[in-house]
Every structure is written in C-alpha cells, then in structure tokens.
Scaffold this motif. Structure first.
Motif, PDB file in Angstrom:
ATOM      1  N   ILE A 161      31.009  96.125 -31.579  1.00 49.23           N
ATOM      2  CA  ILE A 161      31.047  95.822 -30.285  1.00 49.23           C
ATOM      3  C   ILE A 161      30.859  94.278 -30.019  1.00 49.23           C
ATOM      4  N   LEU A 162      30.070  93.484 -30.665  1.00 47.50           N
ATOM      5  CA  LEU A 162      29.730  92.111 -30.425  1.00 47.50           C
ATOM      6  C   LEU A 162      31.356  91.385 -30.783  1.00 47.50           C
ATOM      7  N   LEU A 163      31.883  91.554 -31.780  1.00 45.58           N
ATOM      8  CA  LEU A 163      33.078  90.920 -32.121  1.00 45.58           C
ATOM      9  C   LEU A 163      34.278  91.326 -30.976  1.00 45.58           C
ATOM     10  N   HIS A 164      34.330  92.415 -30.859  1.00 43.50           N
ATOM     11  CA  HIS A 164      35.383  93.010 -29.672  1.00 43.50           C
ATOM     12  C   HIS A 164      35.269  92.175 -28.291  1.00 43.50           C
ATOM     13  N   THR A 165      33.768  92.048 -27.730  1.00 41.82           N
ATOM     14  CA  THR A 165      33.623  91.520 -26.445  1.00 41.82           C
ATOM     15  C   THR A 165      33.692  90.234 -26.380  1.00 41.82           C
ATOM     16  N   PHE A 166      33.213  89.658 -27.594  1.00 41.20           N
ATOM     17  CA  PHE A 166      33.425  88.071 -27.770  1.00 41.20           C
ATOM     18  C   PHE A 166      34.874  87.788 -27.776  1.00 41.20           C
ATOM     19  N   ALA A 167      35.885  88.439 -28.217  1.00 37.66           N
ATOM     20  CA  ALA A 167      37.266  88.172 -28.377  1.00 37.66           C
ATOM     21  C   ALA A 167      37.684  88.320 -26.892  1.00 37.66           C
ATOM     22  N   HIS A 168      37.156  89.214 -25.997  1.00 34.26           N
ATOM     23  CA  HIS A 168      37.645  89.404 -24.693  1.00 34.26           C
ATOM     24  C   HIS A 168      37.305  88.170 -23.882  1.00 34.26           C
ATOM     25  N   VAL A 169      36.050  87.745 -23.932  1.00 38.13           N
ATOM     26  CA  VAL A 169      35.741  86.773 -22.946  1.00 38.13           C
ATOM     27  C   VAL A 169      36.197  85.423 -23.448  1.00 38.13           C
ATOM     28  N   LEU A 170      36.684  85.271 -24.718  1.00 41.96           N
ATOM     29  CA  LEU A 170      37.119  84.069 -25.158  1.00 41.96           C
ATOM     30  C   LEU A 170      38.632  84.101 -24.790  1.00 41.96           C
ATOM     31  N   ILE A 171      39.337  85.038 -24.764  1.00 43.96           N
ATOM     32  CA  ILE A 171      40.772  85.136 -24.346  1.00 43.96           C
ATOM     33  C   ILE A 171      40.942  84.782 -22.890  1.00 43.96           C
ATOM     34  N   ASN A 172      39.803  85.505 -22.148  1.00 45.52           N
ATOM     35  CA  ASN A 172      39.917  85.078 -20.851  1.00 45.52           C
ATOM     36  C   ASN A 172      39.943  83.520 -20.532  1.00 45.52           C
ATOM     37  N   GLN A 173      38.802  82.836 -21.256  1.00 48.09           N
ATOM     38  CA  GLN A 173      38.663  81.415 -20.950  1.00 48.09           C
ATOM     39  C   GLN A 173      39.786  80.466 -21.540  1.00 48.09           C
ATOM     40  N   LEU A 174      40.524  81.121 -22.663  1.00 42.18           N
ATOM     41  CA  LEU A 174      41.470  80.427 -23.241  1.00 42.18           C
ATOM     42  C   LEU A 174      42.671  80.625 -22.424  1.00 42.18           C
ATOM     43  N   SER A 175      43.136  81.639 -21.711  1.00 42.25           N
ATOM     44  CA  SER A 175      44.034  81.578 -20.688  1.00 42.25           C
ATOM     45  C   SER A 175      43.852  80.681 -19.676  1.00 42.25           C
ATOM     46  N   PHE A 176      42.703  80.470 -19.326  1.00 42.59           N
ATOM     47  CA  PHE A 176      42.446  79.576 -18.124  1.00 42.59           C
ATOM     48  C   PHE A 176      42.583  78.135 -18.421  1.00 42.59           C
ATOM     49  N   GLU A 177      42.189  78.090 -19.854  1.00 42.90           N
ATOM     50  CA  GLU A 177      42.033  76.329 -20.103  1.00 42.90           C
ATOM     51  C   GLU A 177      43.456  76.112 -20.807  1.00 42.90           C
ATOM     52  N   CYS A 178      44.100  76.890 -21.423  1.00 38.75           N
ATOM     53  CA  CYS A 178      45.554  76.741 -21.993  1.00 38.75           C
ATOM     54  C   CYS A 178      46.630  76.797 -21.195  1.00 38.75           C
ATOM     55  N   GLY A 179      46.460  77.652 -20.053  1.00 39.91           N
ATOM     56  CA  GLY A 179      47.619  77.897 -18.907  1.00 39.91           C
ATOM     57  C   GLY A 179      48.590  79.027 -19.445  1.00 39.91           C
ATOM     58  N   TYR A 180      48.273  79.864 -20.404  1.00 47.52           N
ATOM     59  CA  TYR A 180      48.953  81.089 -21.095  1.00 47.52           C
ATOM     60  C   TYR A 180      48.635  81.988 -20.131  1.00 47.52           C
ATOM     61  N   GLY A 181      49.618  83.049 -19.916  1.00 45.60           N
ATOM     62  CA  GLY A 181      49.382  84.288 -19.360  1.00 45.60           C
ATOM     63  C   GLY A 181      48.418  84.860 -19.988  1.00 45.60           C
ATOM     64  N   SER A 182      47.403  85.969 -19.300  1.00 46.20           N
ATOM     65  CA  SER A 182      46.161  86.536 -19.913  1.00 46.20           C
ATOM     66  C   SER A 182      46.917  87.619 -20.992  1.00 46.20           C
ATOM     67  N   SER A 183      48.235  88.007 -20.642  1.00 48.78           N
ATOM     68  CA  SER A 183      48.950  89.163 -21.359  1.00 48.78           C
ATOM     69  C   SER A 183      49.548  88.472 -22.557  1.00 48.78           C
TER      70      SER A 183
END
Length: 306
Positions: A161-183
């Motif tokens: 659960i920890l690994l999975h949730t961390f991946a989600h919040v990290l992807i949300n932040q990377l999408s914002f930082e890098c300009g990639y679409g979240s999908s």
C-alpha cells in the motif's frame, strides 16, 4: 541481460507468475545492465548524492534512460479481469484454433526513474501495530470484495500500500513538474506478496509511448541530484492535505468496493491507464500519517529532513 534470462528461463517456462517476471526486471534495474546502444540503459545513483529527504528513506535511485515495453493482449473479460485462468488458457480463447502460439502486441519505448526503498526502515515501519491495524482495514475491504465475486484472496501488507500510494503522489507531482500529461506516466510496483524469497521493495515511474514524448529525457533529468529532492518533498507536502479533508483522511473506505482509505480524485487517484490496480489499495496516511497520528507515516518528519 543474457545472464538474467538464463537464471529465470527454467522457472518462467513452468509458471506464468507475475512476481517472477517482476523479479527479473527488478534485478536487471539494480544491476545497471544495458547500454546507450541498446533498448535498455540504466545508471544507478548512490543515495548519498542526494539530500537527506531521499538518502534517509531510500537505498538507491536508478535512472532508466532507455526502456522498451511490450504490451500484449492476453484475453478478454467483462467482469473479472483476473479469473484464475492460466496464460495458456487465455491465449486459447483468442483464436478458433487452439494451436495459436502468438499474441497481438505493440512495442513502445520510453524512460523512467526507479526508487529502491530502504529495506530495514521499511521492515521496522511495517511491523508497527498502528500501521498494521490501519492497513488491515483496507486489505479486508479489498479481499471482501474479491470473496463476493468468487475470487481468491490476495496476500497484501502495508509495504504494498505504501509503495503504491507513493507512486501515485509522485506521478501527480512529476506531471506538474515535467509538463507530461498525467496519463502519460505509469507505475510499476515491485513488491513480493506471494513468495517471501523474492525480496522486492521498489517502484518504477516511467513514460512509454509510440511517439517521441516518452523518450526526450525530461523524466530522467528530474531524477538527477538537485532536482529529485524537491520533487519528492513537494509530492509529500501534497499528500499531507486534500481539498476533501478531513472527510478524505478520516474515511474508512471509499472508491470502488471501498478499497481506498485516504485517497480520492482530489489527491491520489490517477487516470486508470496509469495505475496497475484500478485506483485501489491507496492510503495517504501510510505515507505522511494522519493529523492525530503523524508518526504512522513512513515519511514522518520529512519536513525536518528537507
């Protein structure tokens, strides 16, 4: 790569266990295999090169400059995606002839960042009674839904659960930082739940697509020392508060089959093409704790480390 193929080929011919496939990938990443002239190219970073928010919580960071992913269609199902059938049985349903030995697939290329968690810290955290008690609520909700559908239970624990949730919040932040679409950014969770001998404690966030968006180096650059620290800290700050709090954080089950705790569309959910678990088995509290019990979060005290 050849050495890894030899090590696992005999096992993989006998079973189509997902964990065995992931273990071979996990070992390849940590071994730093491949090269610039190949489809797979990894450089392993020592966490001492990073700030304290990273080197106190992770064992290593790997930058995957090049990867190739093959996505194969293995069957159709309307209600139960995992119905217990073997890969061979699923393949036989895709054609009129049972002798078909191939699958339709596409090959995509991209890049990613791999996080290997500190095993000793992870083990100590996962043995805390308050952590186990909170995770057991989510795991019971998940397995109750599986039992109601006639499926077998899954062996899950706080690690996953920890690994999975961390991946989600990290992807949300990377999408914002890098300009990639979240999908465009996906997760791959490396956590052994079936075989305790296959020790895995890592996540891969990567982008892979048929066009050039997934191979321009933007994601890997964010994984370099000096860049990654602020992204991790910002993602943890975002996980601390949701616009639906306190309702979200205090939830005892939300989302499909009540298979999330502190996770909703305002904080931790992703487009379903990004998530391996259908946006289930998520809980922000296991990352940063709750307002009443901040110490149950694996990253508790990260503000002091930053």
């Amino acid at each position: 790569t050849k050495r890894l193929e030899d090590s696992y080929s005999g096992i993989l011919q006998q079973t189509d266990s997902e964990e065995l496939y992931r273990k071979s990938e996990y070992d390849a990443i940590l071994s730093g295999l491949g090269g610039d002239n190949q489809d797979f190219f990894v450089t392993n970073k020592n966490v001492k090169q990073y700030g304290s928010a990273i080197n106190k919580n992770f064992k290593s960071i790997s930058l995957i400059h090049k990867l190739r992913e093959t996505r194969a269609l293995v069957g159709f199902s309307r209600l139960l995606p995992e119905d217990g059938r073997s890969l061979q049985d699923k393949k036989s349903d895709l054609a009129l002839s049972s002798s078909v030995d191939w699958l339709t697939a596409i090959v995509v290329r991209g890049e990613g960042i791999f996080f290997e968690f500190d095993y000793n810290k992870l083990k100590q955290w996962a043995q805390r009674k308050d952590v186990v008690d909170r995770a057991s609520v989510l795991i019971e909700n998940f397995n109750k839904a599986r039992r109601n559908r006639g499926q077998s239970e899954r062996a899950l624990d706080p690690h996953f659960i920890l690994l999975h949730t961390f991946a989600h919040v990290l992807i949300n932040q990377l999408s914002f930082e890098c300009g990639y679409g979240s999908s465009a950014i996906r997760e791959r969770i490396y956590c052994n739940t079936e075989d305790l001998d296959l020790s895995m404690n890592g996540i891969l966030v990567y982008t892979a697509s048929g066009d050039s968006e997934g191979s321009l180096g933007g994601l890997v650059r964010q994984g370099n020392p000096g860049n990654l620290e602020s992204i991790v800290v910002s993602s943890l700050h975002s996980a601390q508060w949701c616009s639906s709090d306190p309702v979200c954080m205090q939830s005892r089950g939300q989302g499909p089959d009540s298979c999330n705790l502190a996770a909703c569309h305002s904080c931790a959910l992703l487009p379903e093409t990004c998530c391996e678990e259908g946006n289930r088995l998520l809980d922000r509290a296991l990352i940063v704790g709750t307002l009443e019990r901040p110490e149950i979060g694996y990253f508790a005290g990260f503000d002091e480390d930053a």
